[in-house]
Write an enzyme that holds these catalytic residues in place. Structure first.
Site, PDB file in Angstrom:
ATOM      1  N   HIS A  61       0.777  -1.357  -0.099  1.00 27.23           N
ATOM      2  CA  HIS A  61       0.110   0.035  -0.034  1.00 27.23           C
ATOM      3  C   HIS A  61       0.807   1.422   0.131  1.00 27.23           C
ATOM      4  O   HIS A  61       0.320   2.212  -0.091  1.00 27.23           O
ATOM      5  CB  HIS A  61      -1.090   0.090   1.198  1.00 27.23           C
ATOM      6  CG  HIS A  61      -1.913  -0.849   1.243  1.00 27.23           C
ATOM      7  ND1 HIS A  61      -1.938  -2.177   1.620  1.00 27.23           N
ATOM      8  CD2 HIS A  61      -3.177  -0.819   0.502  1.00 27.23           C
ATOM      9  CE1 HIS A  61      -3.104  -2.890   1.277  1.00 27.23           C
ATOM     10  NE2 HIS A  61      -3.840  -2.015   0.779  1.00 27.23           N
TER      11      HIS A  61
ATOM     12  N   HIS B 268      -2.948  -5.557  -6.124  1.00 31.88           N
ATOM     13  CA  HIS B 268      -3.124  -6.696  -5.251  1.00 31.88           C
ATOM     14  C   HIS B 268      -4.766  -7.056  -5.214  1.00 31.88           C
ATOM     15  O   HIS B 268      -5.541  -6.317  -5.377  1.00 31.88           O
ATOM     16  CB  HIS B 268      -2.731  -6.536  -3.961  1.00 31.88           C
ATOM     17  CG  HIS B 268      -3.020  -5.491  -3.123  1.00 31.88           C
ATOM     18  ND1 HIS B 268      -2.687  -3.985  -3.319  1.00 31.88           N
ATOM     19  CD2 HIS B 268      -3.886  -5.341  -2.285  1.00 31.88           C
ATOM     20  CE1 HIS B 268      -3.385  -3.226  -2.375  1.00 31.88           C
ATOM     21  NE2 HIS B 268      -3.983  -4.018  -1.831  1.00 31.88           N
TER      22      HIS B 268
ATOM     23  N   CYS C 121     -14.321  -5.271   4.110  1.00 29.09           N
ATOM     24  CA  CYS C 121     -13.727  -5.443   2.909  1.00 29.09           C
ATOM     25  C   CYS C 121     -12.379  -6.110   3.430  1.00 29.09           C
ATOM     26  O   CYS C 121     -12.176  -6.332   4.541  1.00 29.09           O
ATOM     27  CB  CYS C 121     -12.928  -4.155   2.305  1.00 29.09           C
ATOM     28  SG  CYS C 121     -14.558  -3.313   1.723  1.00 29.09           S
TER      29      CYS C 121
ATOM     30  N   HIS D 106      -8.446  -8.488   1.900  1.00 25.74           N
ATOM     31  CA  HIS D 106      -7.542  -9.126   1.085  1.00 25.74           C
ATOM     32  C   HIS D 106      -7.347 -10.614   1.289  1.00 25.74           C
ATOM     33  O   HIS D 106      -7.128 -10.906   2.380  1.00 25.74           O
ATOM     34  CB  HIS D 106      -6.413  -8.313   1.177  1.00 25.74           C
ATOM     35  CG  HIS D 106      -6.006  -7.149   1.413  1.00 25.74           C
ATOM     36  ND1 HIS D 106      -6.349  -6.214   2.272  1.00 25.74           N
ATOM     37  CD2 HIS D 106      -6.045  -6.285   0.269  1.00 25.74           C
ATOM     38  CE1 HIS D 106      -6.171  -5.013   2.180  1.00 25.74           C
ATOM     39  NE2 HIS D 106      -6.023  -4.945   0.717  1.00 25.74           N
TER      40      HIS D 106
ATOM     41  N   GLU E 223     -14.652  -9.388  11.459  1.00 25.89           N
ATOM     42  CA  GLU E 223     -15.270  -7.656  11.791  1.00 25.89           C
ATOM     43  C   GLU E 223     -16.464  -7.706  12.536  1.00 25.89           C
ATOM     44  O   GLU E 223     -16.747  -6.837  13.203  1.00 25.89           O
ATOM     45  CB  GLU E 223     -15.047  -7.066  10.258  1.00 25.89           C
ATOM     46  CG  GLU E 223     -13.615  -6.720   9.796  1.00 25.89           C
ATOM     47  CD  GLU E 223     -13.872  -5.956   8.660  1.00 25.89           C
ATOM     48  OE1 GLU E 223     -14.954  -5.393   8.353  1.00 25.89           O
ATOM     49  OE2 GLU E 223     -12.688  -5.950   8.027  1.00 25.89           O
TER      50      GLU E 223
ATOM     51  N   GLU F 122      -4.314   2.494  -2.259  1.00 28.06           N
ATOM     52  CA  GLU F 122      -4.984   1.300  -2.491  1.00 28.06           C
ATOM     53  C   GLU F 122      -4.890   1.007  -4.104  1.00 28.06           C
ATOM     54  O   GLU F 122      -5.246   2.033  -4.849  1.00 28.06           O
ATOM     55  CB  GLU F 122      -6.556   1.371  -2.374  1.00 28.06           C
ATOM     56  CG  GLU F 122      -6.652   1.305  -0.713  1.00 28.06           C
ATOM     57  CD  GLU F 122      -6.794  -0.074  -0.359  1.00 28.06           C
ATOM     58  OE1 GLU F 122      -6.118  -1.181  -0.911  1.00 28.06           O
ATOM     59  OE2 GLU F 122      -7.475  -0.307   0.738  1.00 28.06           O
TER      60      GLU F 122
ATOM     61  N   GLU G 135      -5.979  -1.870  -6.322  1.00 25.69           N
ATOM     62  CA  GLU G 135      -6.729  -3.196  -6.081  1.00 25.69           C
ATOM     63  C   GLU G 135      -7.641  -3.679  -7.128  1.00 25.69           C
ATOM     64  O   GLU G 135      -8.174  -2.903  -7.949  1.00 25.69           O
ATOM     65  CB  GLU G 135      -7.488  -3.249  -4.872  1.00 25.69           C
ATOM     66  CG  GLU G 135      -6.784  -2.695  -3.467  1.00 25.69           C
ATOM     67  CD  GLU G 135      -7.568  -3.082  -2.417  1.00 25.69           C
ATOM     68  OE1 GLU G 135      -6.983  -3.203  -1.085  1.00 25.69           O
ATOM     69  OE2 GLU G 135      -8.777  -2.804  -2.490  1.00 25.69           O
TER      70      GLU G 135
END
Length: 182
Positions: free
Chosen positions: A23, A30, A65, A67, A85, A111, A113
């Site tokens: 980042h 990514h 959200c 990864h 979360e 970001e 992405e």
């Protein structure tokens, strides 16, 4: 240390990198995901990211959200993050994908992405992790659109893009005949 999967413009894996390093300016492309969870009334579960998050803290966004870890399937990663979360799991369906770039001037992180959009339904009581989520609410899509139009700066930069991708997908929201389309 957490690692992300570096990808090309077509989501083909190129290797892995430590998450924060990926980042840093100018950001490395990514793999990521954005989850949208609806209740039986067709309301979207939104979260206001914890102010202490490493980037875009304090902003409203979609349900969760994250990864995928290297070699982790997107749906499994999204389910894992939803549990971490919000304290629940639900069946998630991949409905769309998009690429975007967003710079957070506060943290200096970027970001970049390839984001997979997933949807699911839930009618229980979320148990949010306060280190991840400062606030949450169920909101009808018409209200979400009004708030985005009135003050887009209250939301993460990827949220309106992910929402548009969801709406273009033609996904049918679980509930009483609610169909999302543009």
């Amino acid at each position: 240390m957490e690692y992300v999967t570096l990808v090309d413009e077509h989501d083909r894996a190129l290797g892995s990198m430590e998450k924060l390093e990926a980042h840093r300016q100018p950001g490395r492309m990514h793999r990521a995901f954005s989850v949208f969870v609806f209740n039986r009334c067709g309301e979207l579960l939104l979260q206001r990211r914890a102010a202490a998050k490493y980037h875009f803290g304090g902003l409203w966004s979609n349900t969760c959200c994250g990864h995928p870890r290297p070699d982790e399937v997107v749906e499994a990663a999204a389910s894992r993050r939803l549990q971490e979360e919000f304290g629940f799991r639900t069946r998630l369906h991949r409905v769309s994908e998009f690429r975007y770039v967003a710079h957070d001037s506060t943290s200096g992180l970027t970001e970049r992405e390839y984001d997979h959009v997933l949807c699911g339904s839930f009618d229980g009581s979320p148990r949010p992790d306060p280190s991840e989520i400062d606030e949450w609410k169920w909101s009808p899509l018409r209200t979400v659109h009004s708030e985005l139009k009135r003050d887009p700066g209250l939301f993460t930069p990827w949220f309106p893009i992910a929402l548009a991708a969801l709406e273009k997908s033609g996904f049918t929201i679980p509930g009483p005949q609610i169909h999302v389309s543009s």
